[in-house]
Each structure stands twice: as C-alpha cells, then as structure tokens.
Design an enzyme around this catalytic site. Structure first.
Site, PDB file in Angstrom:
ATOM      1  N   SER A   1       0.923  -1.029   0.119  1.00 32.60           N
ATOM      2  CA  SER A   1       0.184   0.134   0.061  1.00 32.60           C
ATOM      3  C   SER A   1       0.857   1.203  -0.080  1.00 32.60           C
ATOM      4  CB  SER A   1      -0.778  -0.170   1.223  1.00 32.60           C
ATOM      5  OG  SER A   1      -1.635   1.246   1.390  1.00 32.60           O
TER       6      SER A   1
ATOM      7  N   LYS B   1      -1.259  -1.045  -4.252  1.00 31.28           N
ATOM      8  CA  LYS B   1      -2.360  -0.397  -3.982  1.00 31.28           C
ATOM      9  C   LYS B   1      -1.885   1.135  -3.872  1.00 31.28           C
ATOM     10  CE  LYS B   1      -4.816   0.211   0.446  1.00 31.28           C
ATOM     11  NZ  LYS B   1      -5.323  -0.754   1.503  1.00 31.28           N
TER      12      LYS B   1
ATOM     13  N   LYS C   1      -3.056   5.285  -2.707  1.00 30.75           N
ATOM     14  CA  LYS C   1      -3.981   5.905  -1.905  1.00 30.75           C
ATOM     15  C   LYS C   1      -4.416   7.080  -2.972  1.00 30.75           C
ATOM     16  CE  LYS C   1      -3.935   3.957   2.189  1.00 30.75           C
ATOM     17  NZ  LYS C   1      -5.261   3.273   2.529  1.00 30.75           N
TER      18      LYS C   1
ATOM     19  N   GLU D   1     -11.120   0.613  -3.434  1.00 28.53           N
ATOM     20  CA  GLU D   1     -11.431   0.432  -2.017  1.00 28.53           C
ATOM     21  C   GLU D   1     -12.191   1.736  -1.283  1.00 28.53           C
ATOM     22  OE1 GLU D   1      -7.950  -1.055   0.161  1.00 28.53           O
ATOM     23  OE2 GLU D   1      -8.943  -0.644   1.948  1.00 28.53           O
TER      24      GLU D   1
ATOM     25  N   LYS E   1      -9.883  -6.806   7.979  1.00 27.59           N
ATOM     26  CA  LYS E   1      -8.897  -6.636   8.886  1.00 27.59           C
ATOM     27  C   LYS E   1      -9.411  -7.054  10.402  1.00 27.59           C
ATOM     28  CE  LYS E   1      -7.402  -2.308   6.804  1.00 27.59           C
ATOM     29  NZ  LYS E   1      -7.314  -1.020   6.878  1.00 27.59           N
TER      30      LYS E   1
ATOM     31  N   GLY F   1      -4.222  -3.983   6.336  1.00 24.36           N
ATOM     32  CA  GLY F   1      -3.383  -3.697   7.368  1.00 24.36           C
ATOM     33  C   GLY F   1      -3.671  -2.485   8.032  1.00 24.36           C
TER      34      GLY F   1
ATOM     35  N   ASP G   1     -13.601  -1.468   2.996  1.00 29.19           N
ATOM     36  CA  ASP G   1     -12.841  -1.547   4.177  1.00 29.19           C
ATOM     37  C   ASP G   1     -13.339  -1.256   5.128  1.00 29.19           C
ATOM     38  OD1 ASP G   1     -10.845  -1.176   6.409  1.00 29.19           O
ATOM     39  OD2 ASP G   1      -9.332  -0.270   4.851  1.00 29.19           O
TER      40      ASP G   1
ATOM     41  N   ASP H   1      -7.374   3.270  -3.113  1.00 26.63           N
ATOM     42  CA  ASP H   1      -7.936   3.159  -2.070  1.00 26.63           C
ATOM     43  C   ASP H   1      -8.158   4.373  -1.481  1.00 26.63           C
ATOM     44  OD1 ASP H   1      -8.892   2.869   0.651  1.00 26.63           O
ATOM     45  OD2 ASP H   1      -7.102   2.102   1.486  1.00 26.63           O
TER      46      ASP H   1
HETATM   47  O1  OSB Z   1      -7.212   1.828   4.326  1.00 24.59           O
HETATM   48  O2  OSB Z   1      -6.258   0.221   4.456  1.00 24.59           O
HETATM   49  C1  OSB Z   1      -6.242   1.261   4.849  1.00 24.59           C
HETATM   50  C2  OSB Z   1      -3.104   2.022   6.843  1.00 24.59           C
HETATM   51  C3  OSB Z   1      -3.529   2.800   7.982  1.00 24.59           C
HETATM   52  C4  OSB Z   1      -5.020   2.998   7.824  1.00 24.59           C
HETATM   53  C5  OSB Z   1      -5.686   2.411   6.827  1.00 24.59           C
HETATM   54  C6  OSB Z   1      -5.162   1.660   5.734  1.00 24.59           C
HETATM   55  C7  OSB Z   1      -3.855   1.581   5.886  1.00 24.59           C
HETATM   56  C8  OSB Z   1      -3.163   1.097   4.638  1.00 24.59           C
HETATM   57  C9  OSB Z   1      -1.895   0.267   4.948  1.00 24.59           C
HETATM   58  O3  OSB Z   1      -3.803   1.117   3.350  1.00 24.59           O
HETATM   59  C10 OSB Z   1      -1.929  -1.100   5.118  1.00 24.59           C
HETATM   60  C11 OSB Z   1      -0.541  -1.577   5.752  1.00 24.59           C
HETATM   61  O4  OSB Z   1       0.434  -1.798   4.796  1.00 24.59           O
HETATM   62  O5  OSB Z   1      -0.548  -2.193   6.654  1.00 24.59           O
HETATM   63 MG    MG Z   2      -8.444   0.824   3.197  1.00 23.15          MG
END
Ligand code: OSB
Ligand code: MG
Length: 371
Positions: free
Chosen positions: A135, A161, A163, A213, A262, A290, A238, A188
């Site tokens: 991510s 992924k 953001k 996402e 999660k 995560g 999510d 995401d």
């Molecule tokens: O939206 O998936 C998410 C990290 C913190 C809060 C929300 C998210 C995330 C990540 C990183 O996308 C996930 C990771 O690499 O642990």
């Molecule tokens: Mg997410």
C-alpha cells in the site's frame, strides 16, 4: 487457558517512510502491544488503534481505557477453553473492536502454542505462504510515487495499491498506467468521495483497476450499492465492514464485490474468520488489509491470510517497509517471488524483541500492579 496476567505496552514506532492517506499524513505509528500470561506461556497481540480517531473512532487512549476497565476484568483468573469463546465473553461491550482484537489475538498465540501448532494452522489456514501486495501513500509529487512503485515492484510485490483523494486520482493514475500498463493495480480512497462524485469516479474504469477500495463514507452501504451499479470496476469495502453484520448487509445490498478483512476492525481474529467464511460461501473473494501494524500484528495478519478464501494479494508487506527495527525476531521478510512464508514453529512464530519494545515504549500497564 487460565489468564494470569495482562500487560499493555503503548509504543510509538517511527515509520521508515511517511504514510499519507486521504485523512492524514503519519510519520510514526502508535499502537498497544498486548501481552498475556497463561498456563506458564506468554501470548502477544496488538491493538491497532491509532493516535487519532480518523480511520475509526477508536484511539490508543480509548483502548487504553477499555482494555483495563472492561476487558481484563472479564478474563483475568478465568478459564477460557478456546479463543473463539472470547467474543461471547466481551459481548456486552459495544464496539471498541480494536481493543478487543488485540486481546483476542494474544489468546490465539497462547492457544496455538498449547496445541503445538503454528498460529496459522490453529486458525484453519491451508497454505504455508501468503501472496504479498503493498500500500503506497499519497506523495508530494507523482515522480516520487513512480520511484516508489518501481522500488516495490523490483522487490517482488505482486500488486500495488495507491491511495487516492480528490486532486490525486485520474491524472496521477494516467501517469502510472503510462509507465506500467499491465501491473496488478488498485486504489484506496479511505472514504474521500461522495455519491455526487459518481461521474468523476466512473473515469477510474479506464485504468483497469482490480478494485476501488472504500470510495465513500464508512456509514453508507446504499450509496456504495448505487455506485457499484454504475462502475465496471469492483468496489472493495474496508471501513464500512466493521462487523459480521455489516458484511452480511453489504453483500445483500451488493454494495461491493470484494471485502478487505482486518481482524482489528471487526473485533478480532474470530470475527475475521467468520466474515471470511461468509464471503467464501457467497463466492466473494477477500484479502487481508493492514493498519501499519508492528511485526506482532503483522504476524497475526500473515496467519489469517493463509485461509482459503484470501484469494487476492493483501496489504501484508515485509517488516522493512514499515519499521527499522521491527519488534520481532526474525522480522517478516518477503521472497523475491512476492510471497511471505508462514512460520513453521508453534504459536505466532517469532520472538518479541524486548529491547526494541522498551526503546519504543511510552507507557505500560500491568494487571499485577492494579489489584
Ligand atoms: O485503509 O487500508 C487502509 C493504513 C492505515 C489505515 C488504513 C489503511 C492503511 C493502509 C496500509 O492502507 C496497510 C498496511 O500496509 O499495513
Ligand atoms: Mg483501506
């Protein structure tokens, strides 16, 4: 298991690289490490609540209050036959899923040690490896993002992924796709858009994304259902899937075609397994998300990801993507083929580095001090 003692460690972990989402930019991650003593064994879990209430309403401080005041009194000195019984034990406590999840995770660690099997086998896992994705946060410039994509692809990650948020979406993706027309790619939004943006979000269909996402509010399943009908790209939820009941309703309403699991968000590994099973029955693929966990939460995520319906690469990446050093030894490493081996030893599968835990710790709570 008879729970004899619970210790909480509030840690502050500097990130190797800042992580920016549509809701915040983080330079360090706070977390609560849960340590449980039972039957002469020690189990470790992680409550992934963050320092702020932006991803969910929970924070380190709410978990620091709820665990000692409401969760520990329900388990201390009690005999717990199976970690799946924990959900019923804490049933009266509404929400506070991350607080619950950290405690339940530590119970799974102890229980799998007692069964003499690796945690992933105790959870019903069927594969001794997982396929890893990464991510990547919002960056100040597209050129920096492109460098990061190149670096992670070279390491072997099997899906990227990105953001997104308004102003960091269509043009950014056009540049990414120009350089990487074929890589498995998803985005995401962390709830940054609304149904008024539906026409704008339709433009994302041209980028051949595996999924989008959480485009809209965590509270809104019907707008997601409406948007999903308008898009070719699958929606993955999510934040909206805060429980088994929300997963069931999202599938019934067709708000999404994929679910990000999660355990932390759903109240623990048991609920994560339950949502996994529901999705498998309905033919809906899942993957493991995560929350920038330390190695402890990461190993729990590795274990969960070995269940059969985790059909897509998750956000469970190598330790070195997040922290140097991580809290565990050995750290989580990814092979050049983009897979992470699930540990073969009983329990969680790594030692907690007490030296790093002490170095990163900002406060501690011990049930033994509070009788
Ligand atoms: O939206 O998936 C998410 C990290 C913190 C809060 C929300 C998210 C995330 C990540 C990183 O996308 C996930 C990771 O690499 O642990
Ligand atoms: Mg997410």
């Amino acid at each position: 298991m008879k729970v004899e003692r619970v210790v909480l460690h509030h840690v502050k972990m500097p990130l190797v690289h800042p992580f920016e989402t549509s809701f915040s930019r983080e330079y360090e991650v706070e977390s609560i490490i849960v340590q449980i003593f039972a039957d002469g064994l020690v189990g470790w879990g992680e409550s992934a609540a963050e320092s702020n209430p932006y991803y969910t309403y929970e924070t380190v401080d709410t978990a620091w209050s709820v665990i000692p005041n409401f969760i520990v009194p329900r388990i201390l000195g009690k005999e717990i036959a199976h970690p799946l019984d924990f959900w019923g034990i804490v049933r009266r406590i509404r929400g506070h899923n991350m607080a619950k999840a950290g405690v339940e995770a530590a119970l799974w660690d102890i229980w799998s040690q007692e069964q003499n099997v690796p945690l992933w086998k105790a959870m019903g896992g069927e594969r001794d490896y997982i396929v890893s994705g990464v991510s990547i946060g919002i960056e100040p410039e597209v050129s920096i993002l492109l460098d990061r994509i190149e670096k992670f692809l070279a390491e072997g990650y099997r899906r990227i992924k990105l953001k997104i948020k308004p102003g960091w979406d269509v043009e950014m993706l056009r540049e990414v796709r120009r350089l990487y027309p074929d890589i498995p790619l998803m985005v995401d939004a962390n709830a940054a858009y609304s149904i008024e943006d539906a026409e704008h979000l339709k433009k994302l269909d041209e980028f051949d994304l595996m999924m989008i996402e959480q485009p809209m509010s965590y509270e809104d399943l019907t707008h997601h259902a409406r948007l999903q009908k308008m898009l070719e790209t699958p929606i993955c939820l999510d934040e909206s899937i805060g429980s088994f009941a929300m997963a069931r309703q999202a599938l019934e309403l067709e708000s999404c075609r994929i679910i990000n699991i999660k355990a932390a968000r759903m109240g623990g590994p048991g609920q994560g397994i339950a949502v996994h099973d529901l999705c498998m029955m309905k033919g809906v693929p899942v993957w493991c998300g995560g929350l920038n966990e330390t190695g402890i939460g990461r190993l729990h995520n590795v274990a969960l990801s070995t269940l059969p319906n985790f059909k897509l690469p998750g956000d469970v990446s190598a330790s070195k993507k997040y922290y140097k050093p991580d809290l565990i030894e050995p750290e989580v490493v990814m092979s050049p083929d983009g897979t992470i081996k699930a540990p073969i030893v009983p329990g969680l599968g790594a030692k907690v580095r007490e030296d790093v835990l002490k170095m990163r710790r900002v406060r501690v709570w011990d049930s033994a001090d509070s009788d």
